[in-house]
Write a protein that holds these residues in place. Structure first.
Motif, PDB file in Angstrom:
ATOM      1  N   LYS A  50       0.817  -1.220   0.000  1.00 17.63           N
ATOM      2  CA  LYS A  50       0.000   0.000   0.000  1.00 17.63           C
ATOM      3  C   LYS A  50       0.850   1.271   0.000  1.00 17.63           C
ATOM      4  O   LYS A  50       0.325   2.368  -0.137  1.00 17.63           O
ATOM      5  N   ASN A  51       2.159   1.122   0.108  1.00 18.09           N
ATOM      6  CA  ASN A  51       3.081   2.249   0.113  1.00 18.09           C
ATOM      7  C   ASN A  51       3.051   2.935  -1.264  1.00 18.09           C
ATOM      8  O   ASN A  51       3.113   2.264  -2.296  1.00 18.09           O
ATOM      9  N   PRO A  52       2.961   4.289  -1.292  1.00 19.58           N
ATOM     10  CA  PRO A  52       2.928   4.988  -2.595  1.00 19.58           C
ATOM     11  C   PRO A  52       4.157   4.725  -3.465  1.00 19.58           C
ATOM     12  O   PRO A  52       4.044   4.690  -4.695  1.00 19.58           O
ATOM     13  N   VAL A  53       5.302   4.512  -2.861  1.00 19.76           N
ATOM     14  CA  VAL A  53       6.507   4.219  -3.649  1.00 19.76           C
ATOM     15  C   VAL A  53       6.349   2.881  -4.372  1.00 19.76           C
ATOM     16  O   VAL A  53       6.728   2.737  -5.542  1.00 19.76           O
ATOM     17  N   ILE A  54       5.757   1.914  -3.689  1.00 18.03           N
ATOM     18  CA  ILE A  54       5.515   0.607  -4.307  1.00 18.03           C
ATOM     19  C   ILE A  54       4.499   0.750  -5.434  1.00 18.03           C
ATOM     20  O   ILE A  54       4.635   0.122  -6.489  1.00 18.03           O
ATOM     21  N   LYS A  55       3.489   1.584  -5.236  1.00 16.79           N
ATOM     22  CA  LYS A  55       2.493   1.809  -6.290  1.00 16.79           C
ATOM     23  C   LYS A  55       3.144   2.405  -7.542  1.00 16.79           C
ATOM     24  O   LYS A  55       2.808   2.030  -8.660  1.00 16.79           O
ATOM     25  N   ILE A  56       4.079   3.324  -7.349  1.00 15.24           N
ATOM     26  CA  ILE A  56       4.806   3.891  -8.490  1.00 15.24           C
ATOM     27  C   ILE A  56       5.625   2.795  -9.174  1.00 15.24           C
ATOM     28  O   ILE A  56       5.683   2.719 -10.410  1.00 15.24           O
ATOM     29  N   GLY A  57       6.238   1.933  -8.373  1.00 13.03           N
ATOM     30  CA  GLY A  57       6.970   0.797  -8.938  1.00 13.03           C
ATOM     31  C   GLY A  57       6.062  -0.116  -9.744  1.00 13.03           C
ATOM     32  O   GLY A  57       6.462  -0.645 -10.791  1.00 13.03           O
ATOM     33  N   ALA A 106      -2.937   3.756 -15.072  1.00 11.53           N
ATOM     34  CA  ALA A 106      -2.418   4.612 -13.997  1.00 11.53           C
ATOM     35  C   ALA A 106      -3.561   5.227 -13.205  1.00 11.53           C
ATOM     36  O   ALA A 106      -3.462   5.383 -11.987  1.00 11.53           O
ATOM     37  N   PHE A 107      -4.631   5.558 -13.883  1.00  9.96           N
ATOM     38  CA  PHE A 107      -5.802   6.103 -13.193  1.00  9.96           C
ATOM     39  C   PHE A 107      -6.308   5.113 -12.145  1.00  9.96           C
ATOM     40  O   PHE A 107      -6.578   5.477 -11.005  1.00  9.96           O
ATOM     41  N   TYR A 108      -6.409   3.842 -12.518  1.00  7.30           N
ATOM     42  CA  TYR A 108      -6.902   2.831 -11.585  1.00  7.30           C
ATOM     43  C   TYR A 108      -5.875   2.491 -10.509  1.00  7.30           C
ATOM     44  O   TYR A 108      -6.235   2.250  -9.363  1.00  7.30           O
ATOM     45  N   PHE A 109      -4.592   2.450 -10.870  1.00 10.92           N
ATOM     46  CA  PHE A 109      -3.545   2.173  -9.884  1.00 10.92           C
ATOM     47  C   PHE A 109      -3.502   3.259  -8.818  1.00 10.92           C
ATOM     48  O   PHE A 109      -3.407   2.982  -7.627  1.00 10.92           O
ATOM     49  N   LEU A 110      -3.535   4.506  -9.251  1.00 12.98           N
ATOM     50  CA  LEU A 110      -3.356   5.631  -8.331  1.00 12.98           C
ATOM     51  C   LEU A 110      -4.641   6.035  -7.640  1.00 12.98           C
ATOM     52  O   LEU A 110      -4.604   6.806  -6.674  1.00 12.98           O
ATOM     53  N   LYS A 111      -5.778   5.531  -8.093  1.00 17.02           N
ATOM     54  CA  LYS A 111      -7.044   5.840  -7.458  1.00 17.02           C
ATOM     55  C   LYS A 111      -7.038   5.376  -6.002  1.00 17.02           C
ATOM     56  O   LYS A 111      -7.568   6.058  -5.133  1.00 17.02           O
ATOM     57  N   GLU A 112      -6.379   4.266  -5.717  1.00 14.06           N
ATOM     58  CA  GLU A 112      -6.304   3.738  -4.361  1.00 14.06           C
ATOM     59  C   GLU A 112      -5.361   4.547  -3.481  1.00 14.06           C
ATOM     60  O   GLU A 112      -5.530   4.596  -2.272  1.00 14.06           O
ATOM     61  N   VAL A 113      -4.359   5.172  -4.085  1.00 13.21           N
ATOM     62  CA  VAL A 113      -3.350   5.899  -3.311  1.00 13.21           C
ATOM     63  C   VAL A 113      -3.864   7.275  -2.910  1.00 13.21           C
ATOM     64  O   VAL A 113      -3.683   7.720  -1.784  1.00 13.21           O
ATOM     65  N   PHE A 114      -4.498   7.980  -3.850  1.00 12.74           N
ATOM     66  CA  PHE A 114      -4.908   9.357  -3.583  1.00 12.74           C
ATOM     67  C   PHE A 114      -6.357   9.439  -3.390  1.00 12.74           C
ATOM     68  O   PHE A 114      -7.287   9.410  -3.391  1.00 12.74           O
TER      69      PHE A 114
END
Length: 114
Positions: A50-57, A106-114
């Motif tokens: 769930k870490n944003p850095v991992i999401k970017i990875g 990316a929209f779906y990946f980052l939707k959980e982060v932000f």
């Protein structure tokens, strides 16, 4: 004599590099999964994911997968007889598809982060 880089040779190199990256990722992924023996270890890994850095990875990995897939499609088209005079257009079309699909993903990946 110097080698002249063209669109086809760069596409070939990118396909090989993405293949090496994906193989390395697969080995690491299997290694990590094989060491998850209990629920505590699993929960620890899931919290890390769930870490944003991992999401970017994960987004980078998604881009690598997409690029490898479309490069493979280009190679397959060349193998079945599509003329190499269309190689540059196939590379550009593949890059455009990768960009569009990556932004949608990316929209779906980052939707959980932000």
């Amino acid at each position: 004599m110097r080698y002249k880089w063209n669109t086809g040779s760069i596409a070939w190199l990118v396909h090989r590099v993405t293949g090496i990256i994906l193989t390395s990722y697969l080995i690491a992924h299997i290694y990590v999964l094989s060491h998850l023996k209990d629920a505590a270890a699993y929960n620890k890994i899931m919290a890390l994911m769930k870490n944003p850095v991992i999401k970017i990875g994960e987004l980078v990995l998604f881009a690598v997968v997409l690029k490898h897939v479309f490069a493979g499609i280009r190679i397959t088209l060349l193998e079945i007889g599509v003329s190499t005079k269309y190689q540059k257009q196939m590379v550009y079309a593949g890059a455009a598809f990768v960009a569009v699909l990556w932004f949608i993903g990316a929209f779906y990946f980052l939707k959980e982060v932000f």
